[in-house]
Design an enzyme around this catalytic site. Structure first.
Site, mmCIF file in Angstrom:
data_model
loop_
_atom_site.group_PDB
_atom_site.id
_atom_site.type_symbol
_atom_site.label_atom_id
_atom_site.label_comp_id
_atom_site.label_asym_id
_atom_site.label_seq_id
_atom_site.Cartn_x
_atom_site.Cartn_y
_atom_site.Cartn_z
ATOM 1 N N GLU A 255 51.580 -73.414 -110.955
ATOM 2 C CA GLU A 255 51.304 -72.443 -109.894
ATOM 3 C C GLU A 255 52.345 -72.504 -108.780
ATOM 4 O O GLU A 255 52.706 -71.466 -108.222
ATOM 5 C CB GLU A 255 49.897 -72.663 -109.336
ATOM 6 C CG GLU A 255 48.779 -72.477 -110.358
ATOM 7 C CD GLU A 255 48.687 -71.068 -110.928
ATOM 8 O OE1 GLU A 255 49.297 -70.143 -110.350
ATOM 9 O OE2 GLU A 255 48.014 -70.881 -111.953
ATOM 10 N N HIS A 264 55.512 -65.741 -115.767
ATOM 11 C CA HIS A 264 55.077 -66.384 -117.007
ATOM 12 C C HIS A 264 56.202 -66.346 -118.040
ATOM 13 O O HIS A 264 56.818 -65.313 -118.269
ATOM 14 C CB HIS A 264 53.835 -65.681 -117.560
ATOM 15 C CG HIS A 264 52.592 -66.038 -116.822
ATOM 16 N ND1 HIS A 264 51.681 -65.102 -116.385
ATOM 17 C CD2 HIS A 264 52.108 -67.249 -116.419
ATOM 18 C CE1 HIS A 264 50.692 -65.719 -115.761
ATOM 19 N NE2 HIS A 264 50.935 -67.017 -115.764
ATOM 20 N N CYS A 270 56.566 -73.678 -122.990
ATOM 21 C CA CYS A 270 56.990 -73.975 -121.621
ATOM 22 C C CYS A 270 55.775 -74.112 -120.716
ATOM 23 O O CYS A 270 54.747 -73.450 -120.922
ATOM 24 C CB CYS A 270 57.887 -72.832 -121.137
ATOM 25 S SG CYS A 270 58.453 -72.939 -119.428
#
Length: 359
Positions: A255, A264, A270
């Site tokens: 975050e 994203h 990842c």
């Protein structure tokens, strides 16, 4: 299961860019850093793997998004980067994080240390903990899971109001479940990139949340008033296990990555991949792919091998106890061992990366 495998050309372009200036910047990187990042487009890389989609409920299937390559990240005029006057990540705990003061304090130290290593070069500070009542947020009992939840929008407003002047961002963490609006079941976290604030919950990361043994269930009848925060007094807090610590570190860094401008990831497996559910979140690695690593390095300015060594040091500092969980009460230990056995595979991965960087 579907494997999302991009071509070598696509991945190389996403990493280096077509912009000659950005390509030139890449070519000026340390030879070891280029060697590591070039693993992004090596078909047989044992460091970076393609994304796998396991069901239609996974994020990529249910939330179509345009991918963000390095050039798009670099040229995003709305992206905010740390600067000398605003260079500190502040973390605000909301409600208790552990069953005792000692456990809460140690858990906070572990998260702080991890963030400082992950965002190597930035300072991380913790603000004094606040109670749920101090935020004046709305709350409810989830009608499906029967657990308490607090409203993300109200928490974000509280954080924005209390954001220090020298903060790059301020993020709230809590062991209480979250909901963004009445129609939503829950959310793991929510952030406002423009305001540099975020709130993230670790409530669902406990080992018993999705079982009949979960002890955090309450009934709507226990809510005497929508402003009676006493219902949070002595509310259930999950045990800080190694898995919960790993999940917490993942969510927090994912975050904060968004606040730094990383969208994203849709290139390789990842940390910055989206996740719709816990099983998908657990599949995400702790590391970022080379494309997202270049984004992070561009925003913060770290040396990659120094960053990886800092992460290894965080894992190695204070070996964990055999059970992999924190003691039940503060009387068991004045200083708690860090439960890091869930990080051991990642430590091996980091060491392979360091070896390649220093080859």
């Amino acid at each position: 299961m579907q494997v999302l495998r991009h071509s070598e050309h696509t991945l190389k372009t996403a990493l280096l860019s077509k912009n000659p200036v950005l390509v030139s910047q890449y070519e000026k990187l340390d030879a070891g850093e280029q060697r590591l990042m070039n693993e992004a487009f090596q078909p047989r890389s044992n460091l970076f793997e393609p994304i796998t989609v396991h069901s239609q409920s996974d994020w990529i299937s249910s939330h179509p998004e345009a991918p963000q390559d390095f050039e798009q990240f670099f040229s995003d005029r709305y992206r905010k980067a740390p600067c000398p006057k605003k260079h500190i990540i502040y973390i605000q705990s909301i409600g208790s994080l552990g069953n005792t003061r000692v456990i809460s304090e140690e858990y906070i130290k572990w998260l702080k240390g991890y963030c400082e290593a992950f965002f190597y070069g930035l300072k991380v500070k913790f603000l004094e903990p606040v109670s749920v009542s101090e935020t004046k947020c709305s709350f409810r009992v989830n009608e499906h899971t029967q657990n308490l939840q607090i409203h993300t929008g109200h928490i974000l407003a509280f954080l924005k109001k209390n954001k220090p002047e020298d903060a790059f961002c301020i993020v709230g963490i809590t062991m209480i479940d979250l909901y963004p609006r009445d129609s939503w079941n829950f959310v793991f976290g929510q952030a406002s990139l423009s305001s540099g604030v975020g709130i993230f919950s670790f409530a669902r990361y406990g080992k018993d949340f999705y079982t009949s043994k979960y002890e955090g269930n309450v009934t709507s009848l226990q809510l005497t008033s929508p402003t009676d925060y006493s219902i949070f007094d002595n509310y259930y807090i999950p045990e800080i296990t190694s898995v919960l610590l790993l999940r917490s570190c993942k969510t927090l860094t994912h975050e904060i990555g968004h606040i730094l401008g990383l969208r994203h990831c849709q290139w390789l497996a990842c940390l910055m991949q989206g996740s719709n559910h816990l099983e998908e979140s657990d599949r995400r690695p702790l590391n970022v792919c080379p494309i997202c690593l270049r984004k992070l390095q561009s925003a913060i300015g770290f040396n990659i091998v120094e960053r990886y060594r800092a992460l290894v040091k965080w894992i190695d500092d204070e070996s964990c106890n055999e059970s992999g969980a924190t003691p039940k009460s503060s009387s068991e230990h004045a200083h708690l061992p860090k439960p890091v056995e869930a990080f051991k595979d990642w430590r091996e991965w980091l060491m392979r990366c360091i070896a390649l960087l220093e080859k």
